[in-house]
Enzyme design. Sequence first.
Site, PDB file in Angstrom:
ATOM      1  N   SER A 364       0.855  -1.188   0.000  1.00 24.58           N
ATOM      2  CA  SER A 364       0.000   0.000   0.000  1.00 24.58           C
ATOM      3  C   SER A 364       0.893   1.242   0.000  1.00 24.58           C
ATOM      4  O   SER A 364       1.809   1.351   0.818  1.00 24.58           O
ATOM      5  CB  SER A 364      -0.900   0.018   1.243  1.00 24.58           C
ATOM      6  OG  SER A 364      -1.772  -1.087   1.251  1.00 24.58           O
ATOM      7  N   CYS A 535      -7.575  -1.280   7.015  1.00 22.21           N
ATOM      8  CA  CYS A 535      -6.391  -1.807   6.341  1.00 22.21           C
ATOM      9  C   CYS A 535      -5.616  -2.671   7.329  1.00 22.21           C
ATOM     10  O   CYS A 535      -5.339  -2.244   8.453  1.00 22.21           O
ATOM     11  CB  CYS A 535      -5.497  -0.686   5.806  1.00 22.21           C
ATOM     12  SG  CYS A 535      -4.055  -1.291   4.888  1.00 22.21           S
ATOM     13  N   TRP A 582      -5.259  -8.250   3.942  1.00 24.23           N
ATOM     14  CA  TRP A 582      -4.534  -9.425   3.476  1.00 24.23           C
ATOM     15  C   TRP A 582      -4.591 -10.489   4.549  1.00 24.23           C
ATOM     16  O   TRP A 582      -4.789 -10.210   5.730  1.00 24.23           O
ATOM     17  CB  TRP A 582      -3.075  -9.056   3.174  1.00 24.23           C
ATOM     18  CG  TRP A 582      -2.369  -8.396   4.316  1.00 24.23           C
ATOM     19  CD1 TRP A 582      -1.721  -9.011   5.355  1.00 24.23           C
ATOM     20  CD2 TRP A 582      -2.261  -6.984   4.571  1.00 24.23           C
ATOM     21  NE1 TRP A 582      -1.212  -8.073   6.220  1.00 24.23           N
ATOM     22  CE2 TRP A 582      -1.518  -6.820   5.764  1.00 24.23           C
ATOM     23  CE3 TRP A 582      -2.692  -5.837   3.881  1.00 24.23           C
ATOM     24  CZ2 TRP A 582      -1.213  -5.571   6.298  1.00 24.23           C
ATOM     25  CZ3 TRP A 582      -2.390  -4.603   4.413  1.00 24.23           C
ATOM     26  CH2 TRP A 582      -1.661  -4.475   5.601  1.00 24.23           C
TER      27      TRP A 582
END
Length: 583
Positions: A364, A535, A582
């Site tokens: 990112s 995130c 993730w």
Amino acid sequence: MATRWWNSAQLAKRLLTRQGSTYCIAPSATHHEIWPIPPSSRVGARKWNWLRWFLKRIGQDPKASGRFRRKRSLIEVFGLGNKTYEHYNKVGIYVDKRLEELGANRVFELGLGDDDANIEDDFITWKDKFWPAVCDHFGIESSGEEVLMRQYRLLEQPETPTERLYTGEVARLHSLQTQRPPFDAKNPFLAPIKVNRELHKAGGRSCMHIEFDIEGSKMRYEAGDHLAMYPVNDQDLVLRLGKLCNADLDTVFSLINTDTDSSKKHPFPCPTTYRTALTHYLEITALPRTHILKELAEYCSEEKDKEFLRFMCSTNPEGKAKYQEWVQDSCRNIVHVLEDLPSCRPPIDHICELLPRLQPRYYSISSSSKLYPTTVHVTAVLVKYETKTGRVNHGVATTFLSQKHPLDGEPLPRVPIFIRKSQFRLPAKTETPVIMVGPGTGLAPFRGFIQERDFNKKDGKEVGQTILYFGCRKRSEDYIYEEELEDYVQRGIMKLRTAFSRDQAHKVYVTHLLEEDMDLLWNVIGENKGHFYICGDAKNMATDVRNILLKVLQTKGSMSESEAIQYIKKMEAQKRYSADVWS
């Protein structure tokens, strides 16, 4: 070696010539990606575009639909997914259902693979029942013999001129020497590293802040996009693998597909050397799948080693458990496997055929192009851990990056990169309030978001509430970008909520802070139609945060459970709820 293994394209082609039927095997990903194999070259287009067009055409055209049904078209779908994510195997399930609705006949049941567990084991278990069903349907007799056939043949090319050798290029020969835009996955930009500094203050772990110079590349990015970089394997592992295979790493060779009809002529750019292939093109640190172990078994001179590898490749519960323990839990890569089985000495060219292609790593972007139009920042934790065997494993990309430090009086180190666009975006209206949840390096994209909100406020625009939830272990060790964040707070750019999990007797995480702030969450996402961002870890943190939001909607918004779920789905559709996670 006794049975011949047909891949799906080969079998489909064989069945077509025998039966004249339309046959499709469609492995599919979890969400918005699908890789169908067309039944024949007559169909023309490929991959998702082909299947999307096909389903639409069949559904809308009565004549096409009639032909589809009359031909008694056959289908079989195996979906590739990950249960960590909400839309587990949604595309595979949809494709299977839709083809059946259109009149196709199912050869065998839908298969679903879960990458959060052991996707290869899921596929092998399904495949072992699938092939007999296919052979039975078409009247194909199996000899019962097993013959493991090579997909590529070796061609050594010692006379190849040096200028014709691939030395790490992704596609075009000499693309890293003669750079020309546009830059993308097949044509990465060799970006200089201007800054590589440590963010952690103590604690023994490392987190790097790295700045790539993209001036003159014509590459553009926005806060929320990803930077992809091509890493290089550790030379110690490369040398150890070459020695274990008794290989001359400077041998020039090509691997050539034995299927002359295939569009993929080589598994990686050829001709090249074994040293280059192991360094730039192959995932030598990946944990070997069972199909690789099955092939390796044929090169064992000791029967006990051969039987051990075959046992781990079996579909019985004991074999699966041993594979999980010996390979997965112990984190053994191909080098470790060969070191621990001294009678297994495969030829290096077969190793190059078996190992998966070295993939780019994605990070990112932790900067805003509004402030930094000619540099891209990333934030990366150095991956390093001890395994159950006592070995120390190192992350491929972060280890590679940790060695790239700019030094005074020397050329800047360079790394091949490209930009991958994302849907992870700030709201179009700057006055819209936002909540960001980013523990650890999950902070990365939000650093760019905050920079942009600060830029807009300095530019005289009205900026809504900017709220960040950040967490780490200890304030004194891994509180990354502490000075920057505290400065934003002091200048009134944002509100910051921090959780330092190990700074007190009981663990405190960002989820605890969110539960404390339920009134604030409802005010932002319910009353003021703000945007919510996550995130980080998909398996635990992101799931827990989503559940807390559901609780907020039910308790503060007086919604039922189903209404709360639909509200979040509506937020997702409106891009008011975004996750960059993730597993």
